[in-house]
Design an enzyme around this catalytic site. Sequence first.
Site, PDB file in Angstrom:
ATOM      1  N   THR A 155      -2.888   0.480  12.059  1.00  0.00           N
ATOM      2  CA  THR A 155      -1.167   0.523  11.937  1.00  0.00           C
ATOM      3  C   THR A 155      -0.889   2.347  12.015  1.00  0.00           C
ATOM      4  O   THR A 155       0.441   1.909  10.982  1.00  0.00           O
ATOM      5  CB  THR A 155      -1.286  -0.078   9.985  1.00  0.00           C
ATOM      6  OG1 THR A 155      -1.821   0.538   8.860  1.00  0.00           O
ATOM      7  CG2 THR A 155      -2.150  -1.301  10.302  1.00  0.00           C
ATOM      8  N   GLY A 175      -1.276   7.677   9.275  1.00  0.00           N
ATOM      9  CA  GLY A 175      -0.873   7.343   8.596  1.00  0.00           C
ATOM     10  C   GLY A 175       0.239   7.377   7.401  1.00  0.00           C
ATOM     11  O   GLY A 175       0.156   8.958   7.511  1.00  0.00           O
ATOM     12  N   TYR A 184      -6.750  -7.846  -0.171  1.00  0.00           N
ATOM     13  CA  TYR A 184      -6.756  -6.357  -0.145  1.00  0.00           C
ATOM     14  C   TYR A 184      -7.787  -6.248  -1.355  1.00  0.00           C
ATOM     15  O   TYR A 184      -8.466  -5.405  -2.076  1.00  0.00           O
ATOM     16  CB  TYR A 184      -5.588  -6.324  -0.210  1.00  0.00           C
ATOM     17  CG  TYR A 184      -4.773  -4.948  -0.411  1.00  0.00           C
ATOM     18  CD1 TYR A 184      -5.894  -4.098   0.539  1.00  0.00           C
ATOM     19  CD2 TYR A 184      -4.210  -4.349  -1.543  1.00  0.00           C
ATOM     20  CE1 TYR A 184      -4.748  -2.870   0.366  1.00  0.00           C
ATOM     21  CE2 TYR A 184      -3.923  -3.093  -1.667  1.00  0.00           C
ATOM     22  CZ  TYR A 184      -3.987  -2.245  -0.972  1.00  0.00           C
ATOM     23  OH  TYR A 184      -3.832  -1.222  -0.909  1.00  0.00           O
TER      24      TYR A 184
END
Length: 315
Positions: free
Chosen positions: A35, A10, A145
């Site tokens: 991601t 990432g 989150y």
Amino acid sequence: MRILITGGAGFIGSHLCERYLDAGHEVVVMDNLSTGSMDNIAHLVGHERFSFIKHNVTHYIYVAGPVDMILHLASLPSPVDYLNFPIQTLKVGALGTHNTLGLAMAKGARYLLASTSEVYGDPLVHPQSEDYWGNVNPIGPRGVYDESKRFAEALTMAYHRYHGVDTRIARIFNTYGPRMRADDGRVVPNFICQALRGEPLTVYDEGERTRSFCYVDDLVEGIIRLMATDVDGPVNLGNPQEMTILEFAHTVVDVTGTQSEITFVRPKDERTRDDPQVRCPDITKAQTTLNWTPNVALQEGLRQTAAYFKQHLEL
Ligand code: UDP
């Protein structure tokens, strides 16, 4: 040392890999590339002290051989991602943290949790210092989150207190720089890419909310110092230079020299619900315990970031 970095493909993780490799360590990246991207670490593949394991940290983790340090950065930290993948977000914060802490215990490794300023929610104390407990809506769209990271912090402290694991918690504030995803929906890539394409910069609502932006090199230096220092409890890492999003839009226009206009839009989806009104780190603890202060000016950091997007965007 042999260092495991989850989420190493990432944005922040890949910069950490470089720093630890440069310092002579062995780096193992674990990432499921949901991601993250191999593009971020392609230049490291083939390095004799680098290896990559494609694995989702929410499932049982096996790593052969010794591990001296684990940095758990695997996460879906962009509001657009966690609105699209709420359950994965909860799982990576909760189950991923559990699995990586279990591995730290088994290997006797030092452990760092990449936590977030989102644990402070929409803060009622400003700037935010580590002893503030936060103002989070558990059932709002950001709750997936925020609460997963709050749980992750609680779990990290439990492993520290109950199992004696050597732990660190970095509360990371808004960070930007090369290797952010152009389409991750956050304000920095959105504005820079819009500016580079000559499209209007989309300021949500009135642009009156504030954020404080830290350049990735500064942040990575803070994480490395935190890992190397014996510190109790969480440490804020961020740049205390605070501004409104409208001011930030003007800064991006200046730095890129774009002809783009600034437009005010009201997103129809939930992305601005519970959007913190203000955010700024109190970094006294990092300054005193780590002797760390961010020193890359916003204009300079934005220039580097814009140069990256210029190279990687199909304009
Ligand atoms: N924002 C904006 N325009 C955009 C993207 C974001 O005005 O195109 C605002 C967003 O509403 C928030 C701030 O910029 O108030 C920072 O958003 P971001 O998604 O980067 O991260 P956050 O700090 O909310 O996690």
